[in-house]
Design an enzyme around this catalytic site. Structure first.
Site, PDB file in Angstrom:
ATOM      1  N   ASP A  53     -35.933  12.596  13.852  1.00 59.32           N
ATOM      2  CA  ASP A  53     -36.489  13.110  12.814  1.00 59.32           C
ATOM      3  C   ASP A  53     -36.827  14.612  12.999  1.00 59.32           C
ATOM      4  O   ASP A  53     -36.638  14.778  14.213  1.00 59.32           O
ATOM      5  CB  ASP A  53     -37.769  12.396  12.167  1.00 59.32           C
ATOM      6  CG  ASP A  53     -38.253  12.899  11.059  1.00 59.32           C
ATOM      7  OD1 ASP A  53     -39.361  12.620  10.266  1.00 59.32           O
ATOM      8  OD2 ASP A  53     -37.723  13.644  10.408  1.00 59.32           O
ATOM      9  N   SER A  54     -36.977  15.356  12.241  1.00 60.86           N
ATOM     10  CA  SER A  54     -36.712  17.051  12.500  1.00 60.86           C
ATOM     11  C   SER A  54     -37.932  17.459  12.876  1.00 60.86           C
ATOM     12  O   SER A  54     -38.131  18.769  13.329  1.00 60.86           O
ATOM     13  CB  SER A  54     -36.278  17.633  11.423  1.00 60.86           C
ATOM     14  OG  SER A  54     -36.907  17.234  10.241  1.00 60.86           O
ATOM     15  N   GLY A  55     -39.036  16.966  12.689  1.00 56.79           N
ATOM     16  CA  GLY A  55     -40.497  17.577  13.092  1.00 56.79           C
ATOM     17  C   GLY A  55     -41.336  17.836  12.108  1.00 56.79           C
ATOM     18  O   GLY A  55     -42.696  17.853  12.463  1.00 56.79           O
ATOM     19  N   GLY A  56     -40.993  18.465  11.010  1.00 61.82           N
ATOM     20  CA  GLY A  56     -41.928  19.077  10.020  1.00 61.82           C
ATOM     21  C   GLY A  56     -42.800  17.975   9.685  1.00 61.82           C
ATOM     22  O   GLY A  56     -44.205  18.429   9.332  1.00 61.82           O
TER      23      GLY A  56
ATOM     24  N   ASP B 225     -37.635  19.837   6.992  1.00 64.37           N
ATOM     25  CA  ASP B 225     -37.938  20.008   5.731  1.00 64.37           C
ATOM     26  C   ASP B 225     -39.729  20.029   5.731  1.00 64.37           C
ATOM     27  O   ASP B 225     -40.237  19.828   6.618  1.00 64.37           O
ATOM     28  CB  ASP B 225     -37.687  18.679   4.957  1.00 64.37           C
ATOM     29  CG  ASP B 225     -38.451  17.617   5.712  1.00 64.37           C
ATOM     30  OD1 ASP B 225     -38.348  17.273   6.739  1.00 64.37           O
ATOM     31  OD2 ASP B 225     -38.667  16.355   5.039  1.00 64.37           O
TER      32      ASP B 225
ATOM     33  N   GLY C 248     -40.733  12.626   1.471  1.00 65.44           N
ATOM     34  CA  GLY C 248     -41.826  12.510   0.547  1.00 65.44           C
ATOM     35  C   GLY C 248     -42.512  11.206   0.055  1.00 65.44           C
ATOM     36  O   GLY C 248     -43.166  11.175  -0.899  1.00 65.44           O
TER      37      GLY C 248
ATOM     38  N   ASP D 235     -36.694   3.182   8.067  1.00 69.41           N
ATOM     39  CA  ASP D 235     -37.728   3.381   9.540  1.00 69.41           C
ATOM     40  C   ASP D 235     -38.842   3.095   8.975  1.00 69.41           C
ATOM     41  O   ASP D 235     -39.328   3.967   7.912  1.00 69.41           O
ATOM     42  CB  ASP D 235     -37.197   4.518  10.094  1.00 69.41           C
ATOM     43  CG  ASP D 235     -38.004   5.847   9.777  1.00 69.41           C
ATOM     44  OD1 ASP D 235     -37.680   6.407   8.549  1.00 69.41           O
ATOM     45  OD2 ASP D 235     -39.142   5.939  10.085  1.00 69.41           O
TER      46      ASP D 235
ATOM     47  N   CYS E 137     -38.279 -18.791  12.699  1.00 65.19           N
ATOM     48  CA  CYS E 137     -37.698 -17.630  13.408  1.00 65.19           C
ATOM     49  C   CYS E 137     -37.236 -18.331  14.735  1.00 65.19           C
ATOM     50  O   CYS E 137     -37.718 -19.024  15.470  1.00 65.19           O
ATOM     51  CB  CYS E 137     -39.044 -16.534  13.789  1.00 65.19           C
ATOM     52  SG  CYS E 137     -38.229 -15.121  14.881  1.00 65.19           S
TER      53      CYS E 137
ATOM     54  N   CYS F 218     -36.576 -16.143  17.317  1.00 63.66           N
ATOM     55  CA  CYS F 218     -36.528 -15.023  18.527  1.00 63.66           C
ATOM     56  C   CYS F 218     -37.297 -15.559  19.716  1.00 63.66           C
ATOM     57  O   CYS F 218     -37.766 -16.711  19.805  1.00 63.66           O
ATOM     58  CB  CYS F 218     -37.668 -13.860  17.855  1.00 63.66           C
ATOM     59  SG  CYS F 218     -39.247 -14.291  18.235  1.00 63.66           S
TER      60      CYS F 218
ATOM     61  N   CYS G 241     -41.041 -16.844  19.578  1.00 65.38           N
ATOM     62  CA  CYS G 241     -41.138 -18.261  18.441  1.00 65.38           C
ATOM     63  C   CYS G 241     -40.527 -19.561  19.178  1.00 65.38           C
ATOM     64  O   CYS G 241     -40.944 -20.474  18.967  1.00 65.38           O
ATOM     65  CB  CYS G 241     -40.561 -17.969  17.180  1.00 65.38           C
ATOM     66  SG  CYS G 241     -41.543 -16.865  16.305  1.00 65.38           S
TER      67      CYS G 241
ATOM     68  N   HIS H 112     -41.780 -10.016  18.360  1.00 67.86           N
ATOM     69  CA  HIS H 112     -41.387 -10.884  17.109  1.00 67.86           C
ATOM     70  C   HIS H 112     -41.212  -9.867  16.011  1.00 67.86           C
ATOM     71  O   HIS H 112     -40.539 -10.245  15.133  1.00 67.86           O
ATOM     72  CB  HIS H 112     -42.657 -11.775  17.006  1.00 67.86           C
ATOM     73  CG  HIS H 112     -42.352 -12.344  15.577  1.00 67.86           C
ATOM     74  ND1 HIS H 112     -41.577 -13.281  15.306  1.00 67.86           N
ATOM     75  CD2 HIS H 112     -43.176 -12.366  14.519  1.00 67.86           C
ATOM     76  CE1 HIS H 112     -41.785 -13.727  14.170  1.00 67.86           C
ATOM     77  NE2 HIS H 112     -42.801 -12.968  13.600  1.00 67.86           N
TER      78      HIS H 112
HETATM   79  C1  LIG Z   1     -40.692   9.962   8.955  1.00 66.27           C
HETATM   80  C2  LIG Z   1     -40.997  10.460   7.590  1.00 66.27           C
HETATM   81  C3  LIG Z   1     -41.569   9.477   6.536  1.00 66.27           C
HETATM   82  C4  LIG Z   1     -42.096   9.850   5.317  1.00 66.27           C
HETATM   83  C5  LIG Z   1     -41.531  11.078   4.789  1.00 66.27           C
HETATM   84  C6  LIG Z   1     -41.001  12.188   5.540  1.00 66.27           C
HETATM   85  C7  LIG Z   1     -40.535  13.369   5.090  1.00 66.27           C
HETATM   86  O1  LIG Z   1     -40.685  13.680   3.865  1.00 66.27           O
HETATM   87  N1  LIG Z   1     -39.669  14.250   5.942  1.00 66.27           N
HETATM   88  C8  LIG Z   1     -39.190  13.863   7.091  1.00 66.27           C
HETATM   89  N2  LIG Z   1     -38.833  14.825   7.935  1.00 66.27           N
HETATM   90  N3  LIG Z   1     -39.821  12.691   7.481  1.00 66.27           N
HETATM   91  C9  LIG Z   1     -40.495  11.811   6.931  1.00 66.27           C
END
Ligand SMILES: Cc1cccc2c(=O)nc(N)[nH]c12
Length: 372
Positions: A93-96, A147, A216, A266, A304, A306, A309, A335
């Site tokens: 993910d980009s960090g913002g 973003d 978002g 994720d 399950c 795994c 279990c 698990h």
């Molecule tokens: C990980 C995550 C969860 C939920 C929302 C966002 C999002 O809007 N922008 C980024 N870069 N990551 C998010």
């Protein structure tokens, strides 16, 4: 049709589909869940446990790895895959979003986000250019545009301004992206406003990305709002590109999102809940610390297969958790991740059999018939 993604089977009765996503570290069968490995580690799991549990790709975070140990160090040591001995795909993910959710002192400007590190209090400026540079240095297979994720309760005017900047940042992210072997995904913003979501997506498609993510969401909005946004965007997102919803979600959220045609997810829920003793099973959630499991010789989930279990009783898992044993986090996490990934495997199979509609109905019934 892009050469890195192919829709393999479209369910005959709904928008669910299976696909194949090709990355520098291998192919991924979608729909897919990505365990979150924020600091170059999926907490309490070794890489071989992750592959044993069926993980095809994991997520790591630019914000955390930039602050510690630093992207240049990871690069000098051979990149993130070698650093953490994980030879399958990684998405960063980009960090913002992490700056927004983890730091008190932060200031958003056109240039980027100024913030004070939650680790040592040092001041930093994260820009689209730096975010892409960090993700390229880490060597992720899929990287994300920088973003801004507006607060769930932000008004239309704020969301509109924020979306316009996210588009400008997306262009700057793409202009800064030199490692063309890595896939770069755009992130659709626009809050709960369908017309702004449409504008965001049109602007991102005009720039052109290898996949499109919904940002978002899972930031505290009501479920109906989340489903409305998923519905509105499902028909707008290009059908022949991967569709990723960031931060989603509960098992029910995953089923609902797949039903609406989404491919990648994720969430920290399976790993975080595991450490709190909240475990997912085919009969719903099990709160393992409850007294009712004190003498329960049975497996956590009889359905399950795994490692946990197959080898441990609920009584033992309850004992470990109540004793604060480190093994509790390890076994509970193993698990929950194995269960999430097995759910995704069952989802893929139901789609291939054109049975996802029936799967969705049965899943909801199963998860809500057994008292916790
Ligand atoms: C990980 C995550 C969860 C939920 C929302 C966002 C999002 O809007 N922008 C980024 N870069 N990551 C998010």
């Amino acid at each position: 049709m892009p050469d890195h993604f192919q829709v393999e089977h479209q369910d005959g009765g709904c928008r669910a589909r299976t696909g194949r996503l090709t990355t520098p570290h291998g192919e991924i069968q979608t729909p897919i869940f990505m365990p979150v490995g924020t600091n170059a580690s999926v907490k309490a799991m070794r890489p071989e446990d992750l592959t044993d549990a069926g993980a095809q790709i994991i997520l790591a975070n630019t914000y955390h790895l930039y602050l510690r140990p630093g992207h240049r160090l990871v690069e000098e040591l051979g990149g993130l895959h070698r650093f953490m001995s994980w030879d399958r795909p990684i998405l960063t993910d980009s960090g913002g979003f992490q700056v927004y959710s983890l730091t008190e002192l932060r200031k958003i400007t056109e240039e980027g986000v100024k913030f004070r590190s939650h680790i040592d209090g040092s001041m930093h400026l994260l820009t689209p250019e730096l975010s892409i540079k960090v993700q390229e240095a880490l060597g992720a297979d899929i990287i994300m545009c920088f973003d801004e994720c507006p607060p769930a309760d932000a008004g239309r005017e704020y969301v509109e301004r924020s979306l316009a900047m996210t588009t400008r940042w997306a262009q700057r992210s793409k202009d800064a992206h030199t490692r063309r072997d890595q896939l770069l995904f755009g992130i659709v913003q626009g809050g709960r406003f369908s017309d702004l979501r449409q504008r965001s997506l049109q602007e991102l498609q005009g720039i052109g990305f290898d996949g499109y993510a919904l940002g978002g969401l899972s930031v505290g909005e009501e479920k109906p709002v989340m489903h409305e946004v998923m519905d509105a965007c499902s028909d707008l997102l290009p059908a022949d590109y991967p569709r990723y919803i960031m931060g989603i979600g509960t098992p029910e959220d995953l089923v609902e999102a797949v039903w609406r045609g989404y491919d990648m997810f994720d969430c920290v829920m399976p790993t975080r809940n595991a450490r709190n003793g909240m475990l997912f099973t085919s009969q719903g959630r099990v709160n393992i610390k409850r007294k009712q499991y004190e003498q329960d010789q049975g497996p956590l989930d009889p359905a399950c297969s795994c490692y946990v279990c197959r080898n441990y009783s609920r009584a033992y898992l309850r004992h470990l958790f109540r004793s604060g044993e480190i093994l509790a986090s390890m076994l509970n996490t193993h698990h929950n991740i194995a269960w999430y990934l097995s759910l995704m495997g069952r989802i893929r199979e139901a789609i291939r059999q054109d049975q996802f509609e029936a799967f969705r109905k049965e899943f909801y019934h199963q998860q809500h018939t057994t008292a916790e």
